[in-house]
Each structure stands twice: as C-alpha cells, then as structure tokens.
Design a protein around this motif. Structure first.
Motif, PDB file in Angstrom:
ATOM      1  N   GLY A 153      -8.741   1.436   7.723  1.00 29.88           N
ATOM      2  CA  GLY A 153      -7.923   0.753   8.695  1.00 29.88           C
ATOM      3  C   GLY A 153      -6.842  -0.246   7.914  1.00 29.88           C
ATOM      4  O   GLY A 153      -6.854  -0.446   6.852  1.00 29.88           O
ATOM      5  N   PRO A 154      -6.011  -0.928   8.786  1.00 31.51           N
ATOM      6  CA  PRO A 154      -5.015  -1.781   8.106  1.00 31.51           C
ATOM      7  C   PRO A 154      -5.299  -2.744   7.322  1.00 31.51           C
ATOM      8  O   PRO A 154      -4.528  -3.180   6.477  1.00 31.51           O
ATOM      9  N   ASN A 155      -6.565  -3.056   7.493  1.00 36.43           N
ATOM     10  CA  ASN A 155      -7.114  -4.275   6.519  1.00 36.43           C
ATOM     11  C   ASN A 155      -7.736  -3.819   5.266  1.00 36.43           C
ATOM     12  O   ASN A 155      -8.397  -4.492   4.623  1.00 36.43           O
ATOM     13  N   ASP A 156      -7.981  -2.316   5.111  1.00 34.16           N
ATOM     14  CA  ASP A 156      -8.753  -1.911   4.048  1.00 34.16           C
ATOM     15  C   ASP A 156      -7.749  -1.954   2.791  1.00 34.16           C
ATOM     16  O   ASP A 156      -7.585  -0.990   2.404  1.00 34.16           O
ATOM     17  N   ILE A 157      -7.580  -3.019   2.218  1.00 34.72           N
ATOM     18  CA  ILE A 157      -6.465  -3.294   1.260  1.00 34.72           C
ATOM     19  C   ILE A 157      -6.808  -2.519  -0.009  1.00 34.72           C
ATOM     20  O   ILE A 157      -6.384  -1.913  -0.702  1.00 34.72           O
TER      21      ILE A 157
END
Length: 234
Positions: A153-157
C-alpha cells in the motif's frame, strides 16, 4: 613658627593580609566565573553539534520537499493513466518520481524511454517525445517493480524503497540480485554493492557531480529511493 608635625598612621598588619585575601577571593571568583562561562560555551557547542547530527539533511532521512507546479500540472493525466493500471492509490508517489526524474520538464517526464514498456520510441535517454506515453510507460514500469517488491500500500515505505530502486536500476536485474543475496530491505550499502557489480566495478570520478548526488559507482542513482521519497507525502 612652629611647624605642624604630620602624624603617620601605620597600617594594621592584618589589613595587608585582608587586602591580599580579598584580592585572592576576587581572583578565585573571576576564575570560577570564567570556568562557568567556558562550561556553558562547551555545553552549547555540544547541544548544537548533537542537534546538527540529528536534524541535518541525511540521504537516508525523509525530508519533505514540494512538488513543483510543472509536475502538478500533470496530476489529472497521471490520475487517468494510474486508474487504467490499478495504480490510483499511488498518484502522489508517481508525481514524486516524476519530480525526481524530470521536474516535469521535457517530453519524457518519467524518463521511461529506456524501460521495457517503451516499444514505440528509441530506448535512449529522452527518446520518448510524447508526454502521455512517457507517463504510461513510467507507471507500468513502477507497477512492475512494486509487484516484485511486494508493496502492500501507499504507506509501505520499506518495500516502496525497493520498488523505487528497481525502477532506477532495472527491476529484473536488481530483484534477481536481492534474491540471490537474501536481501529483503533497501539500504545504501546494498544499493552501492549492486551498482559496483552492475558498473563492472567502474567508479565515477570524484570531480563528477553525480559522485556525491548519485553514488560512487558509475551506474544509476544509488540513493534513488530517498531522492524520490523526499517529495512523497504519504
């Protein structure tokens, strides 16, 4: 006429001692104040040094920068193409990548002409002369790399860093290297190690501007994930 005799007053022996003692005490106070001042200066230097080390711009820190108006002008185009490839959740990441690659300048805004998805233009730097096509190729390239990196997801840096480095290095060769060496997270060290091999152990000249900004080995940008992520506000 009788002269008036001046009477000399003798100093008390203790008065000399007291004067010396007072001067000594005063001197001690001065030395103490000097020491306190030096200690304060030293303490201030230590605090400022620690603050600098903690807050200074690091390649591995996620500093935030603004995406410029040129890249923002492509937001609606990116949204349309991203929806087509099931990448709507990553529009901000795509724009951050565009910012790093071209700052929204030129026709190959995603610098995707050398990627596998470019089949219509020369696979040379800035070979693509159609902005929309560059965006489409770049988004597909990024999606492929994100799939290889198992981005959730977008926060899976952590995994986004791997995907971004794959975009820069070439996803297949980079992820093959990671798998072969049991590497599961991005680091500057592993990025440089890959670039060393991929470059044929060719070092950049220290006079080369890319030496500091992209790494010592003559292959890609070894700090690429952090360069992109500074523009990404997830």
């Amino acid at each position: 006429m009788k002269k008036t005799q001046k009477i000399k007053h003798k100093k008390h022996p203790n008065s000399v001692h007291l004067t010396k003692k007072a001067r000594l005490i005063k001197r001690r106070h001065q030395i103490r104040r000097q020491k306190q001042f030096l200690c304060f200066i030293l303490f201030l230097i230590i605090i400022l040094s620690l603050s600098f080390l903690i807050l200074r711009p690091l390649r591995t820190s996620r500093q935030t920068h603004m995406i410029n108006s040129a890249c923002e002008s492509y937001r609606s185009d990116v949204e349309q193409v991203a929806a087509k490839y099931d990448m709507s959740a990553y529009v901000d990441l795509i724009l951050a990548l565009m910012m790093q690659e071209s700052s929204g300048q030129g026709t190959d805004v995603m610098q995707s002409s050398e990627g596998a998805y470019n089949t219509q233009y020369p696979q040379t730097p800035n070979g693509i002369t159609d902005v929309d096509y560059s965006i489409a190729c770049g988004i597909q390239e990024l999606k492929y790399s994100m799939t290889k990196a198992d981005v959730t997801g977008p926060n899976d840096i952590a995994n986004i860093k791997l995907a971004l480095q794959g975009y820069n290095f070439g996803a297949d060769v980079y992820f093959n290297y990671l798998e072969k060496n049991g590497i599961t997270s991005w680091s500057e060290e592993s990025s440089k190690a890959f670039a060393e091999i991929a470059s044929g152990e060719t070092e950049r000249s220290k006079e080369d501007p890319l030496y500091d900004t992209a790494g010592p080995w003559d292959y890609g940008d070894q700090y690429y994930p952090e360069h992109v992520l500074r523009y990404y506000h997830s």
